[in-house]
Design a protein around this motif. Structure first.
Motif, short mmCIF file in Angstrom:
data_model
loop_
_atom_site.label_atom_id
_atom_site.label_comp_id
_atom_site.label_asym_id
_atom_site.label_seq_id
_atom_site.Cartn_x
_atom_site.Cartn_y
_atom_site.Cartn_z
N SER A 5 1.09 15.03 -0.57
CA SER A 5 -0.06 14.47 -1.29
C SER A 5 0.33 13.45 -2.36
CB SER A 5 -0.92 15.58 -1.90
OG SER A 5 -1.48 16.37 -0.90
N SER A 6 1.51 12.86 -2.24
CA SER A 6 1.86 11.78 -3.16
C SER A 6 1.11 10.53 -2.72
CB SER A 6 3.37 11.55 -3.20
OG SER A 6 3.84 11.17 -1.93
N PHE A 7 0.77 9.68 -3.69
CA PHE A 7 -0.01 8.49 -3.37
C PHE A 7 0.54 7.28 -4.11
CE2 PHE A 7 -1.94 10.06 -7.23
CZ PHE A 7 -2.18 8.92 -7.97
N THR A 8 0.23 6.13 -3.56
CA THR A 8 0.50 4.85 -4.19
C THR A 8 -0.76 4.01 -4.05
OG1 THR A 8 2.84 4.95 -3.61
CG2 THR A 8 1.96 2.79 -4.18
N VAL A 9 -1.22 3.45 -5.15
CA VAL A 9 -2.40 2.59 -5.16
C VAL A 9 -1.96 1.22 -5.65
CG1 VAL A 9 -4.64 2.17 -6.24
CG2 VAL A 9 -4.00 4.49 -5.57
N GLU A 10 -2.34 0.17 -4.94
CA GLU A 10 -2.08 -1.19 -5.37
C GLU A 10 -3.40 -1.83 -5.78
OE1 GLU A 10 -0.14 -5.43 -3.89
OE2 GLU A 10 -0.33 -3.79 -2.45
N LEU A 11 -3.43 -2.33 -7.01
CA LEU A 11 -4.63 -2.99 -7.51
C LEU A 11 -4.64 -4.46 -7.10
CD1 LEU A 11 -4.86 -1.50 -11.12
CD2 LEU A 11 -5.96 -0.71 -9.05
N SER A 12 -5.82 -5.01 -6.95
CA SER A 12 -5.93 -6.41 -6.56
C SER A 12 -5.96 -7.34 -7.76
CB SER A 12 -7.18 -6.63 -5.70
OG SER A 12 -8.33 -6.20 -6.40
N SER A 13 -6.21 -6.79 -8.95
CA SER A 13 -6.24 -7.65 -10.14
C SER A 13 -5.29 -7.13 -11.20
CB SER A 13 -7.66 -7.75 -10.71
OG SER A 13 -8.15 -6.47 -11.01
N SER A 14 -4.67 -8.04 -11.87
CA SER A 14 -3.74 -7.68 -12.94
C SER A 14 -3.82 -8.77 -13.99
CB SER A 14 -2.32 -7.58 -12.38
OG SER A 14 -1.43 -7.17 -13.38
#
Length: 161
Positions: free
Chosen positions: A59-68
Motif C-alpha cells: 500500500s505504498s504510494f507515489t503521487v505526482e502533482l501537475s503544478s509546482s
C-alpha cells in the motif's frame, strides 16, 4: 476429428472475453476516490494530480502533482506539497510521508504521518514527536494548488477574519 464445444464452454469463453474487455475499458480510479477506502478524507491531497501509483503488496504510494509550487490553505493552516508526495496507506492513517510540509509560525516543517481521529472528528498531522489536529470537515473538499504569493495572501485574509 475436432471435438465439438459444449455450450457451457462457449458461454464460459464469452463471459471471460466480456469480463476482460470490461476490465480494460474501466477507467482508473481517481486517487481522491481511493482515499475514503482507507478511511481518509478526499481532500488530503490537492486536485492538481498528474499521476499516481499504489503498490498492491504494501500500500505504498507515489503521487505526482501537475503544478509546482503547490500551496493549499486549510482553515488558516498553510500546507505545501512537493511535486512528488510519497507514503504508505493504512486504514485511517498515512505513514512514512514525504513531500508535505506545514507552516508553523515562521517555519516550514515536514509532515511524516497523518492519522484520522474518528472519535473527535479530527485529522492529526505528525511532525516528528509533535502533532497538530485539525477538523476533519476541512478536508472533505478537494482544493486546488495556489502559488505561494496567493497562499500568503489567503493566510493574511484568514487571520484578519
Amino acid at each position: 476429428m475436432a471435438v465439438p464445444w459444449k455450450s457451457q464452454h462457449k458461454s464460459a469463453l464469452i463471459s471471460l472475453l466480456i469480463l476482460s474487455l470490461t476490465h480494460l475499458s474501466t477507467p482508473e480510479k481517481d486517487v481522491h476516490d481511493l482515499l475514503p477506502l482507507y478511511n481518509l478524507p478526499k481532500g488530503l491531497l490537492p486536485s492538481d494530480i498528474k499521476s499516481y501509483s499504489l503498490s498492491n503488496t504494501d500500500s505504498s504510494f507515489t503521487v505526482e502533482l501537475s503544478s509546482s509550487p503547490c500551496y493549499v490553505n486549510f482553515n488558516g493552516q498553510s500546507v505545501y506539497y512537493d511535486r512528488i508526495v510519497k507514503g504508505k496507506l493504512g486504514y485511517g492513517k498515512v505513514s512514512g510521508v514525504s513531500g508535505i510540509q506545514a507552516k508553523k509560525l515562521f517555519f516550514w516543517v515536514s509532515v511524516d504521518g497523518i492519522e484520522v481521529d474518528e472519535k473527535n472528528d479530527l485529522i492529526e498531522f505528525h511532525v516528528g514527536v509533535l502533532s497538530q489536529k485539525l477538523p476533519a470537515k476541512d478536508f472533505q473538499t478537494v482544493k486546488s494548488c495556489k502559488a505561494k504569493g496567493l497562499a500568503d495572501s489567503l493566510d493574511s485574509l484568514d487571520a484578519s477574519l
